[in-house]
Every structure is written in structure tokens, then in C-alpha cells.
Design a protein around this motif. Structure first.
Motif, mmCIF file in Angstrom:
data_model
loop_
_atom_site.group_PDB
_atom_site.id
_atom_site.type_symbol
_atom_site.label_atom_id
_atom_site.label_comp_id
_atom_site.label_asym_id
_atom_site.label_seq_id
_atom_site.Cartn_x
_atom_site.Cartn_y
_atom_site.Cartn_z
ATOM 1 N N SER A 14 42.082 21.993 -101.746
ATOM 2 C CA SER A 14 41.956 23.414 -102.051
ATOM 3 C C SER A 14 42.710 24.267 -101.037
ATOM 4 O O SER A 14 43.319 25.275 -101.392
ATOM 5 C CB SER A 14 40.479 23.832 -102.103
ATOM 6 O OG SER A 14 39.905 23.888 -100.818
ATOM 7 N N PHE A 18 45.622 26.706 -102.324
ATOM 8 C CA PHE A 18 45.443 28.151 -102.172
ATOM 9 C C PHE A 18 46.542 28.784 -101.318
ATOM 10 O O PHE A 18 46.999 29.895 -101.600
ATOM 11 C CB PHE A 18 44.069 28.462 -101.567
ATOM 12 C CG PHE A 18 42.949 28.473 -102.568
ATOM 13 C CD1 PHE A 18 43.071 29.141 -103.776
ATOM 14 C CD2 PHE A 18 41.755 27.809 -102.298
ATOM 15 C CE1 PHE A 18 42.035 29.157 -104.704
ATOM 16 C CE2 PHE A 18 40.713 27.816 -103.214
ATOM 17 C CZ PHE A 18 40.852 28.493 -104.426
ATOM 18 N N SER A 179 34.821 28.859 -112.367
ATOM 19 C CA SER A 179 36.227 29.160 -112.095
ATOM 20 C C SER A 179 36.778 30.158 -113.105
ATOM 21 O O SER A 179 37.517 31.083 -112.758
ATOM 22 C CB SER A 179 37.050 27.877 -112.139
ATOM 23 O OG SER A 179 36.598 26.944 -111.186
ATOM 24 N N CYS A 219 43.658 25.342 -110.133
ATOM 25 C CA CYS A 219 43.388 24.066 -109.460
ATOM 26 C C CYS A 219 42.578 24.290 -108.180
ATOM 27 O O CYS A 219 41.658 23.531 -107.863
ATOM 28 C CB CYS A 219 44.700 23.355 -109.130
ATOM 29 S SG CYS A 219 45.628 22.765 -110.553
ATOM 30 N N GLY A 220 42.921 25.362 -107.444
ATOM 31 C CA GLY A 220 42.213 25.654 -106.204
ATOM 32 C C GLY A 220 40.754 25.960 -106.432
ATOM 33 O O GLY A 220 39.882 25.487 -105.686
ATOM 34 N N TYR A 221 40.452 26.771 -107.466
ATOM 35 C CA TYR A 221 39.056 27.060 -107.810
ATOM 36 C C TYR A 221 38.294 25.767 -108.060
ATOM 37 O O TYR A 221 37.163 25.576 -107.598
ATOM 38 C CB TYR A 221 38.994 27.924 -109.079
ATOM 39 C CG TYR A 221 39.311 29.381 -108.895
ATOM 40 C CD1 TYR A 221 39.036 30.036 -107.699
ATOM 41 C CD2 TYR A 221 39.872 30.124 -109.935
ATOM 42 C CE1 TYR A 221 39.329 31.387 -107.542
ATOM 43 C CE2 TYR A 221 40.166 31.476 -109.788
ATOM 44 C CZ TYR A 221 39.885 32.093 -108.598
ATOM 45 O OH TYR A 221 40.168 33.429 -108.457
ATOM 46 N N PHE A 223 39.031 22.586 -107.122
ATOM 47 C CA PHE A 223 38.874 21.770 -105.910
ATOM 48 C C PHE A 223 37.782 22.341 -105.004
ATOM 49 O O PHE A 223 36.983 21.599 -104.430
ATOM 50 C CB PHE A 223 40.194 21.699 -105.138
ATOM 51 C CG PHE A 223 41.200 20.758 -105.725
ATOM 52 C CD1 PHE A 223 40.840 19.470 -106.098
ATOM 53 C CD2 PHE A 223 42.525 21.153 -105.894
ATOM 54 C CE1 PHE A 223 41.777 18.589 -106.634
ATOM 55 C CE2 PHE A 223 43.468 20.285 -106.428
ATOM 56 C CZ PHE A 223 43.092 19.000 -106.800
ATOM 57 N N LEU A 224 37.754 23.679 -104.863
ATOM 58 C CA LEU A 224 36.773 24.304 -103.976
ATOM 59 C C LEU A 224 35.351 24.080 -104.483
ATOM 60 O O LEU A 224 34.441 23.745 -103.697
ATOM 61 C CB LEU A 224 37.059 25.800 -103.857
ATOM 62 C CG LEU A 224 36.115 26.577 -102.938
ATOM 63 C CD1 LEU A 224 36.157 26.016 -101.519
ATOM 64 C CD2 LEU A 224 36.469 28.064 -102.943
ATOM 65 N N ARG A 241 38.898 23.882 -93.689
ATOM 66 C CA ARG A 241 39.450 25.152 -94.159
ATOM 67 C C ARG A 241 40.428 25.739 -93.140
ATOM 68 O O ARG A 241 41.363 26.444 -93.493
ATOM 69 C CB ARG A 241 38.307 26.138 -94.434
ATOM 70 C CG ARG A 241 38.749 27.509 -94.868
ATOM 71 C CD ARG A 241 37.569 28.420 -95.131
ATOM 72 N NE ARG A 241 36.765 27.968 -96.260
ATOM 73 C CZ ARG A 241 35.696 28.616 -96.704
ATOM 74 N NH1 ARG A 241 35.303 29.728 -96.100
ATOM 75 N NH2 ARG A 241 35.014 28.161 -97.738
#
Length: 292
Positions: A14, A18, A179, A219-221, A223-224, A241
Motif C-alpha cells: 500500500s 499510494f 474502498s 489497489c492501495g485502498y 492493500f491498506l 508506513r
């Protein structure tokens, strides 16, 4: 794969996704108004999330987007994202990323106010030191207010509130629905605001940048949320992070030639150190409360 390994991998993924998403949207904002780029990105991200829901057979669950907690998290995500990305168009990439790392500092303070967690003097000292690091990065001067950098601080506060709210999202709500809530809210607010300001013509290059950014955002949403729901200790996965600042410095130098001054670098080190110490203390307190 253990929950900890799964959480670490998802959080690391993520972070990378991001950061590159932010870089693309900053490049896109050089070709069109920032709010227009943000709104268009939200529209594309909504499409990606909708497609993923269809492919996974979770579309019947999309009505859960109306759950009050999910909707509130989406609004806070929109506030945090729009304020951050608008500011990102006007300040160096690494500086924006570093200041945005104050989110865990706000989160630790909000945990006392909203979650009734107990925070000892060590963590309060780390929080205070972390905010001192933020000031070292911002470097405020009398009579010279950098509105855009302070807007990133506001974004960090909104992001911390978003993360607190995320803890109250029912486990029955699919990750993709959460998401999609964020993407839809960004699309509505961003495009609506851009239309009111006057929609501007866009180049194919600008649209391609926004399209790529939206895919990375979706994708980031995912993964997070996978990281947050992995069962791994937040104190462990949260530490990963902070790798984002290294990526931001490298990308900022490569694309825009940005080099933070020595005081800003020292401030970044203080922010990262304070955040990592807070995560360490959370892990120590969790072990103590479980008698380990």
C-alpha cells in the motif's frame, strides 16, 4: 502465511502504491486544475472498485456503502485526500509526504479522546516531539504563512479521524465496499467542485496520468484494508508506513529536482522516530496487558 506476514506485505504494498499514485496525480495537476484531477480520479477509481466487486461476486453487498460508519469514513477520506492532493500541487513532494506522516501522531492523541485509551508520559512526549518535527519541516516564519503546508497538517488530522472510524466498520462489510465508498465520495465531491469552478479541457496525457493514478488508488485502498484486517498488530505493520518518506524523497528528486534542506531532513527524522517510538510503546503496552 501468518497474519503478521500478510499484514506487513499488504502495508508495504500500500505504501508503494499510494506514493506512486500521489506522484501521478501531482503530474496530472500540472496539466489541469487539481480538483478536476482529483474528481476524475475518483470516477475512475469507482469504476475499478465496481468491476472488482462484480468479478468477486460481492456486488450484492454494495448497498452496505450506506452504512453510517462506512459513509462517514468515506467523507473523512474525501476531506483528507482532497486537502492533501490540492496542497500537493503547490509544495515539494517529499515535504508533503513527511508532514502527512503526522497522521499517527494525531491518531495517538485521538485514541485518548475518542477510544478512551490510556497514553502515558512517554507516548505524550513522543507526540509532542513529533509535532516539533513537523514544525521543523514546515519552518514557519513570522508574517509568512504557508497555507498549503498547513493544509497537509489538516489533511493528517482528517486522516487520523478516518482511521479511528475504520475501527468501527462492521467486519461483515466487504473490504471492497469500504474502498468503493471512499472512491465514490471523492468522485462526487471532486467533480462537483470542479464543475462549479469551471471544467477545463484535458489533454490525453493528463487523462492517462489520472487513469493510472486511479488504478493505483483502488489497489492501495484494497492493500491498506487487507493490512488493517489481517490480524497483525498495528504497532508492527504501522512501522512500515514510514518507508513512504524514502520513496517520496527519491521520486521528488527524480521528477522535480526537489531536495529538502537540512532542517527539513532533521524534522523528517524526528517525525519518523517519534512515530516509530509510539508504535513501540503500543506494542509494549499490549504485551503487558496480556501478561506477556
Amino acid at each position: 502465511m501468518t497474519p503478521t506476514s500478510r499484514g506487513i506485505l499488504a502495508m508495504s504494498a500500500s505504501v508503494v502504491v499510494f506514493i506512486f499514485n500521489d506522484a501521478l496525480i501531482k503530474l496530472a495537476a500540472e496539466t489541469m486544475p487539481p480538483l478536476q484531477a482529483i474528481g476524475l480520479r475518483g470516477v475512475f477509481a469507482t469504476m475499478w472498485c465496481g468491476l472488482a466487486l462484480l468479478l468477486r461476486g460481492e456486488w450484492p453487498q454494495v448497498h452496505r456503502i450506506r452504512h453510517p460508519v462506512v459513509a462517514l469514513r468515506g467523507v473523512l477520506e474525501a476531506v483528507a485526500a482532497i486537502s492533501y492532493l490540492v496542497a500537493l500541487a503547490y509544495i515539494p513532494f517529499a515535504i508533503a509526504t513527511a508532514v502527512n506522516l503526522s497522521t499517527p501522531l494525531f491518531l495517538a492523541a485521538l485514541a485518548v479522546l475518542l477510544l478512551k485509551e490510556t497514553v502515558g508520559w512517554r507516548r505524550w512526549s513522543a507526540i509532542a516531539l513529533g509535532f516539533a518535527g513537523v514544525l521543523m519541516v514546515i519552518q514557519p516564519r513570522a508574517g509568512d504563512v504557508d497555507v498549503w503546508t498547513w493544509l497537509v497538517v489538516f489533511s493528517s488530522l482528517a486522516g487520523a479521524l478516518r482511521d479511528v472510524i475504520a475501527r468501527w466498520v462492521p467486519p461483515t462489510v466487504p473490504t471492497l465496499v469500504v474502498s468503493m465508498s471512499s472512491a465514490v465520495t471523492l468522485a462526487v465531491v471532486g467533480t462537483g467542485w470542479a464543475v462549479l469552478d469551471g471544467w477545463q479541457p484535458m489533454s490525453h496525457y493528463g487523462v492517462a496520468l489520472v487513469l493510472g493514478s486511479s488504478l493505483l488508488l483502488a489497489c492501495g485502498y484494497q492493500f491498506l484494508m487487507i493490512a488493517l484486517r489481517s490480524g497483525a498488530a498495528l504497532a508492527v505493520i504501522g512501522a512500515f508506513r514510514y518507508a513512504s518518506v524514502l520513496w517520496a524523497i527519491a521520486i521528488g528528486y527524480t521528477l522535480w529536482g526537489d531536495v529538502p534542506n537540512l532542517l527539513a531532513v532533521a524534522g523528517i527524522a524526528v517525525i519518523v522516530g517519534a512515530g516509530l517510538y509510539i508504535l513501540h510503546r503500543e506494542r509494549v503496552m499490549r504485551r503487558t496487558s496480556h501478561g506477556r
